[in-house]
Design an enzyme around this catalytic site. Sequence first.
Site, PDB file in Angstrom:
ATOM      1  N   GLY A  77       0.831  -1.205   0.000  1.00  0.00           N
ATOM      2  CA  GLY A  77       0.000   0.000   0.000  1.00  0.00           C
ATOM      3  C   GLY A  77       0.864   1.253   0.000  1.00  0.00           C
ATOM      4  O   GLY A  77       1.967   1.263  -0.543  1.00  0.00           O
ATOM      5  N   SER A  78       0.360   2.295   0.690  1.00  0.00           N
ATOM      6  CA  SER A  78       0.933   3.640   0.527  1.00  0.00           C
ATOM      7  C   SER A  78       2.382   3.820   0.985  1.00  0.00           C
ATOM      8  O   SER A  78       3.021   4.776   0.571  1.00  0.00           O
ATOM      9  CB  SER A  78       0.063   4.652   1.256  1.00  0.00           C
ATOM     10  N   THR A  79       2.906   2.956   1.868  1.00  0.00           N
ATOM     11  CA  THR A  79       4.313   3.124   2.230  1.00  0.00           C
ATOM     12  C   THR A  79       5.193   2.955   0.990  1.00  0.00           C
ATOM     13  O   THR A  79       6.266   3.526   0.895  1.00  0.00           O
ATOM     14  CB  THR A  79       4.765   2.093   3.290  1.00  0.00           C
ATOM     15  N   PHE A  80       4.669   2.194   0.015  1.00  0.00           N
ATOM     16  CA  PHE A  80       5.428   1.969  -1.209  1.00  0.00           C
ATOM     17  C   PHE A  80       5.567   3.247  -2.044  1.00  0.00           C
ATOM     18  O   PHE A  80       6.463   3.361  -2.878  1.00  0.00           O
ATOM     19  CB  PHE A  80       4.760   0.868  -2.048  1.00  0.00           C
ATOM     20  N   LYS A  81       4.674   4.215  -1.799  1.00  0.00           N
ATOM     21  CA  LYS A  81       4.702   5.454  -2.587  1.00  0.00           C
ATOM     22  C   LYS A  81       6.043   6.164  -2.467  1.00  0.00           C
ATOM     23  O   LYS A  81       6.399   6.966  -3.330  1.00  0.00           O
ATOM     24  CB  LYS A  81       3.565   6.381  -2.142  1.00  0.00           C
TER      25      LYS A  81
END
Length: 650
Positions: A309-313
């Site tokens: 999810g968003s940590t990958f951004k």
Amino acid sequence: MKKPSMEVKRRLLFFLAMVTFGIFGLIVRIGYLQIIQGDELKAKAWDQQTRDRLIAPTRGTIYDRNGVPLAQNASVATVSVIHNQIQNKEEVITALSSTLGLEPEDVRKKVDRIVALERIQSRVDKEIADELRRKNIPGIIIDEDSKRYYPNRNLASHILGFVGKDNQGIIGLEVKYDEYLKGIPGKILTEADAKGRDIPGGLQQRIEPMAGNHLVTTLDIVVQQYAEQALEKVLRAKEAKKGSIIILNPQTGAILAMANKPDFDLNEPFTIQDPLLQSQWSQLSQEDKTKALNQMWRNFSINDTYEPGSTFKIITSTAGLEEKVVSLSHSFYCPGYRIVADRRIRCHKAGGHGSQTFVEGVRNSCNPVFMDTAEKLGAETFYKYLKLFGLHEKTGIDVPGEAVGIMHNIKNVGPVELATMSFGQSFQVTPLQLIRSGAAIVNGGYLITPHFGSKIISEEGLVLKNLESTKRQQIISTETSDIMREILESVVSEGTGHRTYLPGYKIGGKTATSEKLPRSNRKYIASFLGFAPADSPEVMALVLIDEPVGIYYGGTVAAPVIKEVFENILPYLGIEPKYSEQELTLTGIGDVEIPNFLEQPLSEVKKTIRTLGLTLEVLGEGTVVKEQFPLAGERVNQGTKFIIYVEPEG
Ligand SMILES: [Zn+2]
């Protein structure tokens, strides 16, 4: 010619003695009875004309980085009988059954067996063995032995691992570093006649065991304790299924703490901890038992993958900046979705974030910003970065069973796959792979090897082998890394990560709320990746809360865990707080103790919160408080946002 010195003579003599003994040994056919192995060898033992008993070596200690023992040894004994030395069988049976607490009939069966050496019980406590020794009964022999002992029980259980009956490592560091820890067994060789009786005046030789060497790890027991406490607390409050936390030094890859909950007691590794499974245990098949135990021993941080999810951004952002397809002031527009091919892909904010810069897009965690960035990069370049960040490979961590990310084959990556990957969906990585990527983003651009092993030392403390990997491969420019640190600090000071804000410390990070598959189940993993100090990171932490009940947002559930951990470990690690002018003028730092509002009416809460100087956010519908953040008893600053989740009465 120089005269041989006394030392040389002594050595020669010793050598001769050994050769003589060796030849003699061959003549009488020295057999070899491995007493710590099982029954199959016992039958053969009768044929032997000498009796060898192995003396187990002392296994090396596992230490934390400050020399605190995490795995050590307790003195125990192995009690056996030698059939042909028994003078009074009844006396032997009575003594063994009463001292060891065994059924006399079971002891009798063993005593009656016509074998050279029959083991009655191993791992007997030292005091009990001494009691038996004092009785001095012919036929009973007691050999010293040692048993693995974990003074902190559940602490770091998935990482340390444990040993089997033969003191051999089974999982974790115990198996990875077994060759250094195990030592070399010694032997007691006793010449015996054809019936297994000692030959009076026969040869007896004792070869001392060689103790194993010690392993010094990068773990810090204090950091580990803080991490485990914080994790346990949030799991209980959120009734979550499980959770993981990893804390490492992003410059070196040295892991200070790693924990998964639920865990298990290293001194009782075969005792299932799950209460439901425990109640059904006797009815389970052997296969199901093994499965359940393996599940309990799994190190989710390393052995399992999840959709980040968003940590990958942060990886999409870094790639965009490094390739210069975006700049900090680059303007984006979010109407709440993007149409990609024939799909409408939503932003988490339904009404959209409107116009925003790239930096604001990261702070808002706005999906269209990352979809646009990935589109500009193109699939090939995007994949180049996945590879550079090590997401196609194992991290090389020094415990067994590491899993590796699951990615689309690049041939199958169309616009939709690229768009969803840009914000961390439709592929999986291990938590360890993610934190390793994060470390490279903030440490100046170097991919590190996460590790637990620091060094192998001898009994005297001599360093025999240095295990710390110095390999650091630069994968992005220092300039991009510097920019990313600043952006991620603003996520905490001004964006979705604000619940990690800690006065006096510069903290950077990124939240994530991943929806588990199948999405129709509406189950989530809340996570937060944080680091401090933001301008020169010395610690990085990743926390995952799997299936929290009620509020499930990473920023609400996971970010405060990292705040709590950092609040404790940063001062402990010697990182002093530096208050800004603004923070110094702010009165009331840590002044407010949060009361318990659970099951209280909303009207009361509103009143109290106002008088405490906090701001209130109410989630859910109703008048009774079912959940609160921060939890009761925590100290916060005035002005902190207090969140409650309410439900209708009754
Ligand atoms: Zn948006």
